[in-house]
Design an enzyme around this catalytic site. Structure first.
Site, PDB file in Angstrom:
ATOM      1  N   CYS A   6       0.859  -1.188   0.000  1.00 46.16           N
ATOM      2  CA  CYS A   6       0.000   0.000   0.000  1.00 46.16           C
ATOM      3  C   CYS A   6       0.897   1.239   0.000  1.00 46.16           C
ATOM      4  CB  CYS A   6      -0.925   0.012   1.216  1.00 46.16           C
ATOM      5  SG  CYS A   6      -1.783   1.597   1.383  1.00 46.16           S
ATOM      6  N   CYS A  45       0.515   3.448   3.188  1.00 47.11           N
ATOM      7  CA  CYS A  45       1.158   2.810   4.350  1.00 47.11           C
ATOM      8  C   CYS A  45       2.676   2.977   4.261  1.00 47.11           C
ATOM      9  CB  CYS A  45       0.805   1.324   4.419  1.00 47.11           C
ATOM     10  SG  CYS A  45      -0.846   0.966   5.046  1.00 47.11           S
ATOM     11  N   GLY A  57     -13.622   8.046  -8.713  1.00 47.77           N
ATOM     12  CA  GLY A  57     -12.271   8.517  -8.997  1.00 47.77           C
ATOM     13  C   GLY A  57     -11.233   8.091  -7.979  1.00 47.77           C
ATOM     14  N   HIS A  59      -8.375   8.247   2.370  1.00 47.09           N
ATOM     15  CA  HIS A  59      -7.731   9.560   2.472  1.00 47.09           C
ATOM     16  C   HIS A  59      -8.748  10.643   2.204  1.00 47.09           C
ATOM     17  CE1 HIS A  59      -7.263   7.992  -1.623  1.00 47.09           C
ATOM     18  NE2 HIS A  59      -7.434   9.232  -2.037  1.00 47.09           N
ATOM     19  N   HIS A 112      -8.911  14.459   0.808  1.00 48.50           N
ATOM     20  CA  HIS A 112      -8.203  15.550   0.143  1.00 48.50           C
ATOM     21  C   HIS A 112      -8.564  16.855   0.850  1.00 48.50           C
ATOM     22  CE1 HIS A 112      -7.315  13.345  -3.741  1.00 48.50           C
ATOM     23  NE2 HIS A 112      -8.285  12.587  -3.260  1.00 48.50           N
TER      24      HIS A 112
HETATM   25  P1  5GP Z   1      -7.822   9.451  -5.129  1.00 43.73           P
HETATM   26  O1  5GP Z   1      -7.889   9.594  -6.631  1.00 43.73           O
HETATM   27  O2  5GP Z   1      -7.616   8.001  -4.742  1.00 43.73           O
HETATM   28  O3  5GP Z   1      -8.933  10.100  -4.394  1.00 43.73           O
HETATM   29  O4  5GP Z   1      -6.526  10.246  -4.695  1.00 43.73           O
HETATM   30  C1  5GP Z   1      -5.236   9.705  -4.720  1.00 43.73           C
HETATM   31  C2  5GP Z   1      -4.275  10.857  -4.698  1.00 43.73           C
HETATM   32  O5  5GP Z   1      -2.991  10.348  -4.387  1.00 43.73           O
HETATM   33  C3  5GP Z   1      -4.150  11.577  -6.056  1.00 43.73           C
HETATM   34  O6  5GP Z   1      -4.525  12.935  -5.916  1.00 43.73           O
HETATM   35  C4  5GP Z   1      -2.667  11.410  -6.412  1.00 43.73           C
HETATM   36  O7  5GP Z   1      -2.116  12.560  -7.015  1.00 43.73           O
HETATM   37  C5  5GP Z   1      -2.027  11.099  -5.074  1.00 43.73           C
HETATM   38  N1  5GP Z   1      -0.836  10.271  -5.170  1.00 43.73           N
HETATM   39  C6  5GP Z   1      -0.700   9.147  -5.928  1.00 43.73           C
HETATM   40  N2  5GP Z   1       0.525   8.627  -5.764  1.00 43.73           N
HETATM   41  C7  5GP Z   1       1.183   9.451  -4.894  1.00 43.73           C
HETATM   42  C8  5GP Z   1       2.505   9.433  -4.338  1.00 43.73           C
HETATM   43  O8  5GP Z   1       3.332   8.558  -4.605  1.00 43.73           O
HETATM   44  N3  5GP Z   1       2.819  10.433  -3.478  1.00 43.73           N
HETATM   45  C9  5GP Z   1       1.933  11.418  -3.156  1.00 43.73           C
HETATM   46  N4  5GP Z   1       2.370  12.352  -2.303  1.00 43.73           N
HETATM   47  N5  5GP Z   1       0.682  11.465  -3.651  1.00 43.73           N
HETATM   48  C10 5GP Z   1       0.309  10.494  -4.513  1.00 43.73           C
HETATM   49 ZN    ZN Z   2      -2.463   1.498   3.507  1.00 43.15          ZN
END
Ligand code: 5GP
Ligand code: ZN
Length: 114
Positions: A5, A8, A93, A100, A102
């Site tokens: 993950c 994690c 999305g 998490h 945002h």
């Molecule tokens: P989701 O689309 O799942 O709501 O958001 C995942 C977020 O994780 C995205 O905004 C993406 O830019 C961010 N993200 C993906 N991989 C990484 C990473 O390796 N490091 C960081 N800091 N953010 C990441």
């Molecule tokens: Zn995790």
């Protein structure tokens, strides 16, 4: 910690990230692909994939994530308005399956979201 993950591994400092907040239950770091001047991700330290997996047991940490967002927004001077978003499932999305929130701020936001 869940093997393989990404978030994690960020919490365990196995993958670098700009961690801006941490306490016993949650941690927050800068999104690698920022969609606003401030774009942080606030996570529980306990791994669970999304709100779909949340149970009564997670009530406390879910509240602490929201309070961490409010505290960070204040610290980042986002008083003019900010947005907190939790994407749940691929249809909304979600791309990383460690819950998490945002925290986006520093620009105008429109509604409805895309
Ligand atoms: P989701 O689309 O799942 O709501 O958001 C995942 C977020 O994780 C995205 O905004 C993406 O830019 C961010 N993200 C993906 N991989 C990484 C990473 O390796 N490091 C960081 N800091 N953010 C990441
Ligand atoms: Zn995790």
């Amino acid at each position: 910690m869940s093997a393989n993950c990404l978030f994690c591994k960020i919490a365990a400092r196995q993958i670098p990230a700009k961690i801006v907040y941490e306490d016993a239950d949650v941690f927050a770091f800068a999104d690698i692909n920022a969609q606003a001047p401030t774009h942080l991700l606030i996570c529980p330290k306990e791994h669970f994939a999304s709100l779909e997996e949340a149970t009564e047991r997670h009530e406390g940490v879910l509240g602490r994530m929201a309070l961490a967002a409010a505290k960070l927004a204040k610290e980042m001077n986002l008083g003019g308005g900010y947005r907190t978003v939790v994407n749940t499932g691929p249809g909304a999305g979600q791309t990383v399956f460690h819950l998490h929130m945002h925290l986006l701020g520093g620009r105008e936001f429109s509604w409805p979201p895309g």
